[in-house]
Scaffold this motif. Structure first.
Motif, short mmCIF file in Angstrom:
data_model
loop_
_atom_site.label_atom_id
_atom_site.label_comp_id
_atom_site.label_asym_id
_atom_site.label_seq_id
_atom_site.Cartn_x
_atom_site.Cartn_y
_atom_site.Cartn_z
N GLU A 79 0.83 -1.22 0.00
CA GLU A 79 0.00 0.00 0.00
C GLU A 79 0.86 1.26 0.00
O GLU A 79 0.50 2.27 -0.61
N SER A 80 2.01 1.20 0.67
CA SER A 80 2.84 2.40 0.80
C SER A 80 3.37 2.87 -0.55
O SER A 80 3.86 3.99 -0.68
N LEU A 156 -3.47 -3.13 -6.39
CA LEU A 156 -2.75 -1.89 -6.11
C LEU A 156 -2.58 -1.05 -7.38
O LEU A 156 -2.58 0.19 -7.32
N MET A 157 -2.45 -1.71 -8.51
CA MET A 157 -2.32 -0.96 -9.77
C MET A 157 -3.61 -0.20 -10.07
O MET A 157 -3.58 0.96 -10.46
N LYS A 158 -4.72 -0.88 -9.89
CA LYS A 158 -5.99 -0.19 -10.15
C LYS A 158 -6.14 0.98 -9.17
O LYS A 158 -6.52 2.09 -9.56
N LYS A 159 -5.77 0.73 -7.93
CA LYS A 159 -5.88 1.78 -6.91
C LYS A 159 -4.98 2.97 -7.22
O LYS A 159 -5.27 4.12 -6.87
N SER A 160 -3.86 2.71 -7.91
CA SER A 160 -2.90 3.78 -8.24
C SER A 160 -3.34 4.62 -9.43
O SER A 160 -2.63 5.54 -9.83
N GLY A 161 -4.44 4.25 -10.04
CA GLY A 161 -4.95 5.08 -11.15
C GLY A 161 -4.53 4.61 -12.53
O GLY A 161 -4.76 5.31 -13.52
N PHE A 162 -3.90 3.43 -12.61
CA PHE A 162 -3.60 2.92 -13.95
C PHE A 162 -4.91 2.61 -14.67
O PHE A 162 -5.91 2.25 -14.03
N ASP A 163 -4.90 2.74 -16.00
CA ASP A 163 -6.12 2.54 -16.78
C ASP A 163 -6.29 1.10 -17.22
O ASP A 163 -7.32 0.74 -17.80
N GLY A 164 -5.26 0.30 -17.02
CA GLY A 164 -5.33 -1.10 -17.42
C GLY A 164 -4.06 -1.80 -16.99
O GLY A 164 -3.11 -1.16 -16.52
N ILE A 165 -4.05 -3.12 -17.17
CA ILE A 165 -2.87 -3.91 -16.79
C ILE A 165 -2.53 -4.86 -17.94
O ILE A 165 -3.43 -5.49 -18.51
#
Ligand SMILES: Cc1cc2nc3c(=O)[nH]c(=O)nc-3n(C[C@H](O)[C@H](O)[C@H](O)COP(=O)(O)O)c2cc1C
Ligand code: SF4
Length: 641
Positions: A79-80, A156-165
């Motif tokens: 999370e950090s 965490l990627m989605k939470k970080s604002g990435f639009d996709g993976i």
């Protein structure tokens, strides 16, 4: 509007992407050594977003502290780490670009030296030819643990604002290793038949999808062909891509190879045809009903548009093209094609720097990786700057100094700009390198830099010029050994041969098996000028990064003779006498080409430095190295003039 297709928006799942320019994943080594996002990492991506790329895919993020291929690669498992990634995506979004994160595990393609001292893991205990460490074969509980880690990172990627993976299933990494019989020798439920080999991918997909929901783009990167002895070919790939589509992936990013593939390489050099993957990608594109991206050797918007016109894919990946010129889409939109700084597929700055454990660089773009440093925001007091020498170092110095607001004059003693780089573009498989000089010449003109050709600098005329700052970039001169017979008429410097100033034929001996020697030998052999022999002092020839293997293939085709561990003793009577295993041997030679390295042309520099305190230097005049170092040091000298 130029390039109608490139500038049409398109969706991956619910994500609308404003155009078809994609930056595929590229390791930058710009994070800190724990994989945390840095300002440099953000600025690097910001340049591409500002330059107009519609979709930027990050480097391959690790899902745990040890799952990386390079020490300074991004990781996201805690999370950090979200806040810094959020700053990254916020920055990119400011320009209307979308950002996917690539997630991967390196498998055997890493080493304990860079991944925190941990033995690499893989589907099976087969070492990789580059990294050489025998990997630990993942146990089933370890596979389950890894699946959970991928899911955690996706959350965490989605939470970080990435639009996709984008899930990395290509290039010989861990998941590619499970998919391919080349690496997978397991005898449990993760090995053997296709159903078993793809099981780990299915488990990761379902675990990630559960975290991100149905509307969030999840795509996969796949190698169309593995391009190795026992690697996968298209029919198996067709089976894989269909399966991935059925599984629920929202798009496919089509690439090729693994890191031990040579020509065709997965990061293609000029030995591999441009757009190498396009035909195979078209087959996939016609076969599936999800968006596709294709990459490798598409470094020009005109070609990218043509690839779209052929309906070979929906998006065009232009990885190194974005390193060479992050503003390419913006320039393409305005039709300013000759102002683009084209990637020349030299591999020196990008892949070469990573292999040395450094951050990504680019031979033609010295600003790359230094976006936080070269901001052009200081507005220094304008100076009268004299640059001496018009090779890449001098030209980069002149360009950077002019962009800083200085008044620049460049003196070149020859009748053209380009220095030693001019002869470097003549050997086979080097034609694309001309783009660099074309770009530099274009910049010199666009910035109205005062260039004086046929101007030899002396201490007197430099003093008379009375510059506020002098940058000496006089380069180097080819070495000429002090050996008996050296002044014979049949002895030539490599650059004179390459430039056609001294046409030679017959029985030709090239002395020196470094880059210049091998390329000159290749040039002569390819033009069928006669039989060519290379004499090299060390144990092998070295044609430059990743170029030696394809060069040797060409030498085999043309029956070029290579003699290693041989030292030249003298030149006499149409022969080169060498010391070979302690014995003198005579190698017959109608013509002899010297390619024995360079020495700095620094007499003027030394004299000026002893008399003036406003003298800087750049490029080979410091110490002969290569064009990457020359352009880098030139730009720096100009920026800080
Ligand atoms: C410096 C560098 C780093 C790369 N790192 C990755 C990576 O992390 N993940 C990946 O899938 N491909 C990686 N690649 C491959 C590129 O995404 C791309 O497929 C390749 O460079 C060929 O495309 P291009 O000719 O447009 O550069 C890397 C390429 C370069 C040059
Ligand atoms: S270093 Fe060479 S191959 Fe790499 S991006 Fe720059 S020009 Fe292209």
């Amino acid at each position: 509007m130029f390039f109608q297709k490139l500038f049409t928006s398109y969706k991956i799942n619910q994500c609308e992407i404003k155009n078809r320019f994609v930056v595929p994943a590229m390791v930058t080594n710009l994070c800190d050594e724990d994989g945390n996002i840095t300002e440099a990492f953000i600025k690097y991506h910001e340049a591409k977003a500002r330059g107009g790329f519609g979709l930027i895919i990050t480097e391959d993020y690790g899902v745990n502290p040890n799952g990386v291929g390079y020490q300074n690669c991004a990781r996201l498992y805690d999370e950090s780490q979200v806040a810094a990634n959020q700053r990254l995506t916020d920055t990119v979004h400011m320009y209307g670009a979308k950002m996917f994160a690539q997630v991967f595990h390196p498998g055997r393609q890493t080493s304990s030296a860079v991944n925190g001292g941990v033995q690499p893991v893989a589907a099976a205990r087969i070492p990789d030819a580059f990294n050489r460490e025998v990997p630990h074969e993942l146990t089933i509980p370890e596979i389950h643990q890894l699946v959970a880690e991928f899911a955690n990172t996706a959350r965490l990627m989605k939470k970080s604002g990435f639009d996709g993976i984008e899930l990395h299933l290509a290039h010989g990494y861990l998941l590619a290793g499970f998919l391919s019989t080349r690496q997978n020798r397991r005898t449990d439920e993760y090995g053997g038949c296709f159903e078993n080999r793809i099981r780990i991918v299915e488990e990761i997909y379902h675990a990630m999808r559960a975290e991100v929901g149905p509307d969030f783009p999840l795509t996969a990167r796949v190698s169309l062909t593995e391009d190795t002895v026992d690697g996968r070919q298209m029919q198996e790939t067709m089976m894989i891509v269909k399966h991935l589509e059925k599984l629920g992936f929202d798009g496919l990013n089509l690439s090729n190879g693994e890191y031990t593939s040579y020509a065709p390489e997965l990061i293609s050099s000029t030995f591999t045809a441009k757009g190498y993957n396009v035909e195979n990608a078209k087959r996939v594109h016609e076969f599936v009903n999800i968006p596709t991206i294709v990459a490798n050797g598409i470094n020009d918007p005109a070609m990218a548009e043509t690839v779209l016109e052929q309906a070979a894919c929906d998006f065009v990946g232009m990885a190194r093209a974005s390193l060479a010129d992050p503003d390419m889409p913006r320039k393409a939109a305005r039709g300013q094609l000759s102002s683009i700084n084209y990637c020349i597929r030299c591999l020196q700055g990008c892949e070469g720097s990573l292999l040395e454990g450094k951050h990504v660089r680019c031979l033609v773009n010295p600003e790359l990786g230094h976006e936080t440093e070269y901001t052009f925001e200081q507005n220094p007091e304008s100076k009268n700057v004299l640059v001496i020498g018009g090779g890449p170092a001098g030209m980069e110095a002149a360009i950077a100094a002019t962009r800083q607001g200085h008044e620049v004059t460049l003196w070149e003693q020859r009748n053209e700009l380009g220095g030693e780089f001019v002869s470097a573009i003549y050997p086979p498989a080097k034609g694309e390198y001309a783009n660099f000089l074309v770009f530099l010449n274009h910049q010199m003109k666009a910035l109205n830099i005062n260039v004086v050709l046929n101007q030899t600098a002396t201490v007197e005329n430099v003093k008379e010029f009375n510059a506020d700052k002098i940058i000496v970039a006089t380069g180097g001169n080819p070495n000429k050994p002090n050996l008996s017979g050296i002044d014979a008429g049949n002895i030539h410097f490599a650059n004179d041969v390459l430039l056609g100033r001294e046409p030679i034929e017959g029985e030709i001996v090239v002395v020196g098996g470094g880059e210049v020697g091998t390329e000159t030998a290749m040039y002569l052999a390819d033009a069928e000028r006669g039989h060519v022999t290379i004499i090299e002092m060390t144990g092998d020839i070295d044609a430059g990064l990743l170029r030696t293997v394809p060069t040797k293939r060409l030498f085999r085709d043309h029956e070029v003779t290579i003699i290693t561990h041989a030292k030249v003793k003298q030149f006499n009577n149409n022969a080169v006498v060498i010391d070979y295993n302690g014995q003198d041997e005579r190698i017959a030679a109608d013509e002899i080409v010297l390619a024995m390295g360079y020495h700095a042309d620094n007499e003027l520099l030394k004299s000026l430095q002893s008399q003036l305190d406003n003298v800087a230097c750049a490029g080979d005049v410091i110490e002969p190295t290569n064009a990457l170092e020359a352009s880098t040091s030139g730009f720096k000298a100009g920026y800080y003039a």
